[in-house]
Design a protein around this motif. Structure first.
Motif, mmCIF file in Angstrom:
data_model
loop_
_atom_site.group_PDB
_atom_site.id
_atom_site.type_symbol
_atom_site.label_atom_id
_atom_site.label_comp_id
_atom_site.label_asym_id
_atom_site.label_seq_id
_atom_site.Cartn_x
_atom_site.Cartn_y
_atom_site.Cartn_z
ATOM 1 N N TYR A 230 62.009 122.604 29.227
ATOM 2 C CA TYR A 230 63.393 122.283 28.885
ATOM 3 C C TYR A 230 64.285 123.454 29.302
ATOM 4 O O TYR A 230 63.859 124.608 29.313
ATOM 5 C CB TYR A 230 63.565 122.062 27.383
ATOM 6 N N PHE B 167 55.734 120.420 28.477
ATOM 7 C CA PHE B 167 57.123 120.079 28.794
ATOM 8 C C PHE B 167 57.912 121.352 29.095
ATOM 9 O O PHE B 167 57.688 122.374 28.469
ATOM 10 C CB PHE B 167 57.807 119.388 27.608
ATOM 11 N N SER C 177 52.171 112.040 25.983
ATOM 12 C CA SER C 177 53.522 112.029 25.439
ATOM 13 C C SER C 177 53.785 110.786 24.606
ATOM 14 O O SER C 177 53.673 109.675 25.068
ATOM 15 C CB SER C 177 54.533 112.093 26.576
ATOM 16 N N TRP D 274 63.117 110.607 20.271
ATOM 17 C CA TRP D 274 62.120 110.205 21.272
ATOM 18 C C TRP D 274 61.910 108.726 21.144
ATOM 19 O O TRP D 274 61.698 108.209 20.060
ATOM 20 C CB TRP D 274 60.800 110.934 21.032
ATOM 21 N N ASN E 145 60.294 106.854 27.510
ATOM 22 C CA ASN E 145 60.624 108.247 27.807
ATOM 23 C C ASN E 145 59.460 109.173 27.505
ATOM 24 O O ASN E 145 58.686 108.947 26.581
ATOM 25 C CB ASN E 145 61.824 108.705 26.972
ATOM 26 N N SER E 146 59.377 110.219 28.279
ATOM 27 C CA SER E 146 58.376 111.235 27.997
ATOM 28 C C SER E 146 59.012 112.465 27.388
ATOM 29 O O SER E 146 58.359 113.477 27.219
ATOM 30 C CB SER E 146 57.667 111.629 29.301
ATOM 31 N N LYS E 147 60.282 112.398 27.053
ATOM 32 C CA LYS E 147 61.007 113.607 26.676
ATOM 33 C C LYS E 147 61.697 113.437 25.329
ATOM 34 O O LYS E 147 61.949 112.333 24.854
ATOM 35 C CB LYS E 147 62.088 113.882 27.721
ATOM 36 N N LEU E 148 62.021 114.566 24.741
ATOM 37 C CA LEU E 148 62.917 114.602 23.591
ATOM 38 C C LEU E 148 64.353 114.719 24.100
ATOM 39 O O LEU E 148 64.618 115.478 25.024
ATOM 40 C CB LEU E 148 62.610 115.805 22.708
ATOM 41 N N GLN F 289 55.805 118.151 19.395
ATOM 42 C CA GLN F 289 55.915 119.164 20.434
ATOM 43 C C GLN F 289 56.099 120.531 19.779
ATOM 44 O O GLN F 289 56.982 120.712 18.935
ATOM 45 C CB GLN F 289 57.097 118.851 21.357
ATOM 46 N N PHE G 207 65.766 118.221 28.965
ATOM 47 C CA PHE G 207 64.460 118.019 29.591
ATOM 48 C C PHE G 207 64.505 118.320 31.081
ATOM 49 O O PHE G 207 65.438 117.948 31.792
ATOM 50 C CB PHE G 207 64.040 116.559 29.373
#
Lengths: 114, 116
Positions: free
Chosen positions: B35, B33, B99, A95, A99-102, B105, B45
């Motif tokens: 995925y 989130f 985030s 991360w 970015n807001s994501k893994l 998470q 994602f």
């Protein structure tokens, strides 16, 4: 774009032995986080360990430790005293930046021999 | 709740059907989130919510995919006119804060969607 590479699809370890799982990544960010997640057959992802890039000290969590080489963009996971319950898929994840994501690697299947 | 809950755990759909997948995050978690995990691959994602606001939907593969979180808690991922390539495990995760890498998470067990 950030990428995470896990080049070993499978590994096997004898119970009570030590195993190292490899991960490399690519990023232009200077501040980011790296993670190892475990996914057993039940499918629920469980966080194993987390490393902040600005910390030079390698993270450890009981039998789990990492070897974080920032210049080489390498982030390997060492599992000591392997147990049967360690058998699972292991994912390396990144991360960073805006970015807001893994971003995950493809994963590695670890089997533990009794 | 104690953890992230997803339902159903398994869903079989005929090609062309619409499906709705539910995610109940950990109580009080701001971020949610979705995925998609294809067989033998890592999760990819799809979309991100901060409370009820969908701040990032860059991972949704087509306009057949739609997600909502109207009250900032439970979220639904809807797939219209399902196709075989939609077959995958859909994972939901939540985190306490907005985030950021410092916010861990927590994942649910996922919904395995099979499109026949």
């Amino acid at each position: 774009a950030q990428t995470v590479t896990q080049s070993q699809p499978e590994m096997s370890v004898q119970e009570a032995e030590t195993v190292t799982l490899s991960c490399t990544y690519d990023t232009s960010e200077s501040d980011y986080y790296l993670f190892w997640y475990k996914q057993p057959p039940s499918r629920q992802m469980i966080l194993v360990i987390r490393q902040e890039a600005y910390k030079q000290q390698n993270a450890t969590e009981n039998r789990f430790s990492v070897n974080f080489q920032k210049a080489a963009k390498s982030f390997s996971l060492k599992i000591s005293d392997s147990q049967l319950g360690d058998a699972a898929m292991y994912f390396c994840a990144y991360w960073g930046g805006a970015n807001s994501k893994l971003t995950f690697g493809k994963g590695i299947t670890l089997s533990v021999r009794p | 709740g104690a953890g992230v809950s997803q339902s159903p755990r398994y869903k079989v759909a005929k090609r062309g059907q619409d499906v709705a997948l539910r995610c109940d995050p950990i109580s009080g978690h701001v971020s949610l989130f979705w995925y998609q995990q294809a067989l033998g691959q890592g999760p990819e994602f799809l979309t991100y919510f901060q409370n009820e606001a969908q701040l990032d939907k860059s991972g949704l593969p087509s306009d057949r995919f739609f997600a909502e979180r109207p009250e900032g808690s439970v979220s639904t991922l809807k797939i219209q006119r399902t196709q075989q390539e939609d077959s995958a495990v859909y994972l939901c995760a939540s985190s306490l804060g907005a985030s950021a890498g410092g916010n861990i998470q927590y994942f649910g067990a996922g919904t395995r969607l099979s499109v026949l």
